[in-house]
Design an enzyme around this catalytic site. Structure first.
Site: not given
Length: 444
Positions: A308, A154
């Site tokens: 992430h 992400d």
């Protein structure tokens, strides 16, 4: 006469084979070099009607000042409504008039908590079905198939991208990147680097807000502008999936995403909490221990881990734990490959399409760089102030699961067929069919 009939039949077969679906068709306005082989399941087919929402009459060079000027230069909501294309607003209005967008009271944003709905409203019930509160809809994607690990990241492109992307290229990993539109605007060189090494891109909104707290028009702006900049930067490809920031969505947000932009929602079933390392709420060792524990754990359902590319530390957590994927016998694929098409990657180290810079034997037998595109840009330096990330004061809740369908564990929806398989069939059959035509014509 018989041979002539056979020739006509063979020619008909050739025409039909060449007409097989292929969604990696570059648009006329795209002047950048395009990789020869891309994971195609992340984007809609070239003939899908959604493309009409993102057509450009002119397309400046991606990354140029003229290109940047096309997008809203804001890193937090609201996005100015006078920037929203009328086609998007008309599509929203049409869906509202048909009763396709539920009327749900917009919850209140509260720091360090999930958005709070009105007293008496059940956020986990079937009317609202908030994913922040653990409610699933049958069309949502949460779990990978048994024994499979979906690889995704992400908030890119961001500070961890320059460390992550070379590792993905070195190990020939096709991952899914849930991109923030504003970050693409301010990190186009890194985005193109990921594009050049055959990554796939999904929508993570323009500024990373709690989506349920926004108006219908602002939801359209968050999704639409991110779709637009991805489309403009990938030769016209329009993503099929999105992931809500903080996992925050409900039936109203889902409906706008689906009815206006044909987007399917992807969540996760394990949160690494790697994003909390930025505030020292957890350590790299703790994050890696959690990920390694999931790798060594049950394979039912498959893993969709929230990770992430926010910082070098979040990228390092994936890099350090990567060997555990193979040692625990997980089958892997990018998130969209597992949800959207037959599994392509198989085990770690399985044959993959050549990435930019992948080493292959050269004419002299030495290892030379096989360039898939005509240019290979260096990963650019990251400037901390140029990117949107999750607020350090915000929270994500790894939800307890509330299933709204009759199935206890919704299976991934097969939302499309494999166009890459179609192109392989075409490339395999056409030479034989042409050879057959030549033989028959010679005998006439």
């Amino acid at each position: 006469m018989g041979n002539r009939v056979k020739v006509l039949v063979l020619l008909s077969l050739i025409v039909n084979v060449l007409a097989l679906p292929y969604d990696a068709i570059g648009h006329a306005h795209d002047t950048r070099p395009v990789p020869r082989s891309l994971p195609r399941s992340w984007s809609h087919s070239a003939s899908h009607p959604v493309h009409s929402l993102f057509k450009r009459s002119a397309a400046p060079t991606p990354g140029s000042p003229e290109w940047r000027s096309q997008y809203p230069n804001v890193n937090q909501p609201p996005i100015p409504e006078d920037t929203i294309p009328q086609a998007w607003l008309s599509a929203l209005q049409a869906a509202e008039q048909k009763g396709l967008i539920p009327s749900i009271t917009i919850p209140v944003a509260i720091p360090n908590q999930n958005p709070q709905y009105a007293t008496g409203d059940d956020p986990a019930g079937p009317t609202i079905c908030s994913s922040s509160w653990g409610c699933r809809q049958p069309d949502d994607e949460w779990d990978a198939p048994d024994g499979h690990l979906a690889i995704g990241f992400d908030d890119g492109p961001s500070e961890g991208s320059p460390l992550l992307y070379p590792f993905l290229q070195q190990h020939n990993i096709q991952a899914t990147h849930f991109m923030i539109g504003y970050n693409i605007l301010n990190g186009y060189d890194m985005f193109h680097e990921a594009y050049a090494i055959l990554q796939s891109f999904l929508v993570h909104t323009w500024t990373h807000p709690y989506m349920t707290t926004l108006s219908n028009v602002q939801i359209v702006a968050q999704l639409g502008w991110t779709l637009q900049i991805i489309s403009d930067s990938t030769g016209g490809r329009v993503p099929r999936y999105w992931r809500p920031p903080y996992g925050d969505s409900d039936n109203r947000v889902r409906a706008i995403a689906k009815q206006v932009f044909k987007l399917t929602q992807i969540n996760w079933n394990h949160d690494s909490e790697d994003w909390t390392m930025a505030t020292n709420a957890t350590s790299l060792q703790q994050v890696e221990a959690a990920i390694s524990g999931w790798y060594a754990g049950p394979k039912t359902p498959g893993l969709v881990i929230l990770e992430h590319e926010l910082t070098p530390s979040t990228a390092q957590a994936f890099i350090d734990t990567f060997p555990g994927i193979a040692s625990n016998n997980w089958k892997t694929g990018s998130t969209v490959q597992l949800f959207g098409m037959p599994y392509q990657n198989g085990q770690i180290g399985a044959s993959q399409p050549p990435a930019v810079g992948a080493k292959t034997p050269g004419p002299s037998g030495d290892n030379e760089l096989a360039t898939v595109t005509s240019t290979q840009s260096a990963i650019s330096t990251v400037h901390n102030s140029s990117f949107v990330s999750a607020s350090s004061t915000s929270t994500r809740t790894t939800p307890s699961i509330v299933v709204t369908s009759s199935s206890s564990t919704p299976s991934p929806t097969q939302t499309g067929t494999s166009s890459s398989a179609s192109s392989r069939v075409a490339s395999t059959l056409v030479p034989f069919l042409l050879a057959g035509v030549a033989i028959l014509v010679a005998g006439l």
